[in-house]
Design a protein around this motif. Structure first.
Motif, mmCIF file in Angstrom:
data_model
loop_
_atom_site.group_PDB
_atom_site.id
_atom_site.type_symbol
_atom_site.label_atom_id
_atom_site.label_comp_id
_atom_site.label_asym_id
_atom_site.label_seq_id
_atom_site.Cartn_x
_atom_site.Cartn_y
_atom_site.Cartn_z
ATOM 1 N N VAL A 143 -50.427 9.545 13.821
ATOM 2 C CA VAL A 143 -50.235 7.640 12.511
ATOM 3 C C VAL A 143 -49.406 8.182 10.917
ATOM 4 N N TYR A 144 -49.107 9.316 10.877
ATOM 5 C CA TYR A 144 -48.962 9.400 9.125
ATOM 6 C C TYR A 144 -50.520 9.966 8.787
ATOM 7 N N LEU A 145 -51.789 10.007 9.208
ATOM 8 C CA LEU A 145 -52.817 10.468 8.761
ATOM 9 C C LEU A 145 -52.481 12.283 7.818
ATOM 10 N N LYS A 146 -52.664 11.954 6.329
ATOM 11 C CA LYS A 146 -52.477 12.940 5.375
ATOM 12 C C LYS A 146 -53.432 13.357 4.663
ATOM 13 N N LEU A 147 -53.313 14.821 4.237
ATOM 14 C CA LEU A 147 -54.010 15.612 3.441
ATOM 15 C C LEU A 147 -53.945 15.617 2.181
ATOM 16 N N GLU A 148 -54.746 15.025 1.199
ATOM 17 C CA GLU A 148 -54.680 14.735 -0.204
ATOM 18 C C GLU A 148 -56.522 15.533 -0.900
ATOM 19 N N THR A 149 -55.654 16.380 -2.225
ATOM 20 C CA THR A 149 -56.282 17.017 -2.841
ATOM 21 C C THR A 149 -56.447 15.933 -4.494
ATOM 22 N N ARG A 150 -57.672 16.171 -5.224
ATOM 23 C CA ARG A 150 -57.406 15.758 -6.812
ATOM 24 C C ARG A 150 -57.232 16.271 -7.471
ATOM 25 N N LYS A 151 -56.577 16.299 -8.251
ATOM 26 C CA LYS A 151 -56.035 16.765 -9.580
ATOM 27 C C LYS A 151 -57.007 16.650 -10.573
ATOM 28 N N GLU A 152 -56.859 17.783 -11.739
ATOM 29 C CA GLU A 152 -57.742 17.113 -13.075
ATOM 30 C C GLU A 152 -57.991 15.923 -13.600
ATOM 31 N N ASP A 153 -57.346 15.437 -13.730
ATOM 32 C CA ASP A 153 -57.241 14.102 -14.250
ATOM 33 C C ASP A 153 -57.412 12.554 -13.499
ATOM 34 N N GLY A 154 -58.233 13.564 -12.216
ATOM 35 C CA GLY A 154 -58.794 12.055 -11.213
ATOM 36 C C GLY A 154 -57.843 11.893 -10.755
ATOM 37 N N SER A 155 -56.860 11.564 -10.182
ATOM 38 C CA SER A 155 -55.669 11.022 -9.256
ATOM 39 C C SER A 155 -55.662 12.452 -8.158
ATOM 40 N N TRP A 156 -54.579 11.458 -7.238
ATOM 41 C CA TRP A 156 -54.835 11.688 -5.827
ATOM 42 C C TRP A 156 -53.012 12.754 -5.429
ATOM 43 N N VAL A 157 -53.323 13.576 -5.160
ATOM 44 C CA VAL A 157 -51.869 13.756 -4.403
ATOM 45 C C VAL A 157 -51.945 14.658 -2.776
ATOM 46 N N ARG A 158 -50.372 14.069 -2.202
ATOM 47 C CA ARG A 158 -50.425 15.045 -0.729
ATOM 48 C C ARG A 158 -50.372 16.210 -1.112
ATOM 49 N N VAL A 159 -50.495 16.886 0.168
ATOM 50 C CA VAL A 159 -50.609 18.339 0.083
ATOM 51 C C VAL A 159 -50.375 18.786 1.378
ATOM 52 N N GLN A 160 -50.556 17.844 1.994
ATOM 53 C CA GLN A 160 -49.907 18.574 3.843
ATOM 54 C C GLN A 160 -48.413 17.000 3.397
ATOM 55 N N PRO A 161 -47.058 18.344 3.855
ATOM 56 C CA PRO A 161 -45.762 17.787 4.211
ATOM 57 C C PRO A 161 -45.649 17.215 5.475
ATOM 58 N N HIS A 162 -44.533 16.591 5.561
ATOM 59 C CA HIS A 162 -44.122 15.819 6.389
ATOM 60 C C HIS A 162 -43.010 15.881 7.197
ATOM 61 N N ALA A 163 -42.239 16.044 8.560
ATOM 62 C CA ALA A 163 -41.255 16.551 9.128
ATOM 63 C C ALA A 163 -40.693 15.311 10.439
ATOM 64 N N GLU A 208 -51.332 26.185 -1.038
ATOM 65 C CA GLU A 208 -50.644 26.253 -1.795
ATOM 66 C C GLU A 208 -48.595 25.771 -1.319
ATOM 67 N N LYS A 209 -48.657 26.773 -0.088
ATOM 68 C CA LYS A 209 -47.301 26.626 -0.160
ATOM 69 C C LYS A 209 -46.961 25.508 0.954
ATOM 70 N N GLU A 210 -48.426 24.643 1.282
ATOM 71 C CA GLU A 210 -47.391 23.638 1.892
ATOM 72 C C GLU A 210 -47.812 22.552 0.256
ATOM 73 N N ALA A 211 -49.060 22.592 -0.122
ATOM 74 C CA ALA A 211 -48.601 21.116 -1.446
ATOM 75 C C ALA A 211 -47.061 21.448 -2.082
ATOM 76 N N LEU A 256 -59.787 22.748 2.342
ATOM 77 C CA LEU A 256 -59.030 24.208 2.224
ATOM 78 C C LEU A 256 -57.552 22.905 1.703
ATOM 79 N N VAL A 257 -56.855 23.096 -0.159
ATOM 80 C CA VAL A 257 -55.337 23.511 0.380
ATOM 81 C C VAL A 257 -54.435 24.931 -0.005
#
Length: 256
Positions: free
Chosen positions: A88-108, A165-168, A162-163
């Motif tokens: 259902v497109y639930l994806k892992l994100e991580t918080r950046k230094e500026d407080g924003s969030w970025v997706r770090v789980q790729p989708h095929a 780097e390759k997946e990000a 855990l995050v």
């Protein structure tokens, strides 16, 4: 437009995912029900009366294993989620230094239309979803967010995980990155100012994907229309893609 890509885009429209996501609160008969009654919700999992919520159970998570994520429907109606092969497109994100969030789980994305469907979660029910965790990675602050579910824009609480780097890196250049990217990011790819390589699925022409994203209705028309004119002039081979993007914009206007 390539025949294979056009087929996938048509299935996206029919199945209600991506920029064409259906209203998650729309009643659609004969959807596959999912979930269990709230009475079976494990202890310590919070929920909010009258709302749909998403909660990640970090307290019971094991390092390197998926996190249990609970989608809890305490609204007054059933909800319908777009899905791909049960995802259902639930994806892992991580918080950046500026407080924003970025997706770090790729989708095929799948090339087969039969992969796409919808899943109904009845009111006063919940379903448990696996929140992705790589087997190895760097410790980071994480959360999980639902993508491609129309108005149902939900993210979990933050926790530690855990995050990879390759997946990000893969997530930053997949189709979903373009589908949900900023105007500047999409513009640069659509105009050829930037080139990215998608290693996740069969969609290799990322300029084509970016042109389609310009027609999604996410961006101001006064920015998109001159840009489509420019792309049509500079890239005659992309005229069909530009025409299709324009038709999507017109369709959006008609639905307003």
């Amino acid at each position: 437009m390539k025949r294979q890509t056009l087929m996938v885009l048509m299935m996206v429209m029919l199945c209600g995912v991506g920029s064409f996501a259906a209203d998650p609160f729309e009643f659609i008969p004969n959807q596959r029900p999912a979930g269990e009654p709230l009475a079976k919700l494990p202890g310590g999992i919070p929920s909010t009366e009258g709302k749909v919520t998403l909660f990640a159970d970090y307290a019971r998570a094991v390092k390197g294993q998926d996190v249990d994520v609970y989608l809890i429907n305490r609204s007054d109606r059933d909800i319908v989620l777009g899905s791909q092969d049960g995802d259902v497109y639930l994806k892992l994100e991580t918080r950046k230094e500026d407080g924003s969030w970025v997706r770090v789980q790729p989708h095929a994305f799948s090339w087969c239309g039969n992969s796409y469907g919808r899943m109904k979660v009845k009111k006063d029910c919940f379903c448990k979803i696996n929140g992705h965790q790589p087997k190895e990675g760097k410790p980071a602050t994480i959360r999980f967010r639902l993508y491609m579910q129309g108005r149902l824009d939900l993210a979990t609480d933050a926790g530690e995980g855990l995050v990879s780097e390759k997946e990000a890196e893969q997530a930053a250049t997949d189709v979903l990155a373009v589908e949900k990217g900023s105007f500047e990011f999409v513009r640069d790819i659509a105009t050829g100012a930037r080139t990215i390589v998608n290693t996740m699925d069969h969609n290799k022409d990322m300029q084509e994907i970016a042109i389609m994203a310009l027609g999604s209705g996410r961006f101001p028309k006064e920015k998109v229309e001159p840009l489509l004119d420019e792309i049509g002039r500079r890239f005659p081979g992309k005229l069909a893609d530009v025409t299709y993007a324009r038709s999507r914009l017109i369709e959006k206007d008609l639905k307003k």
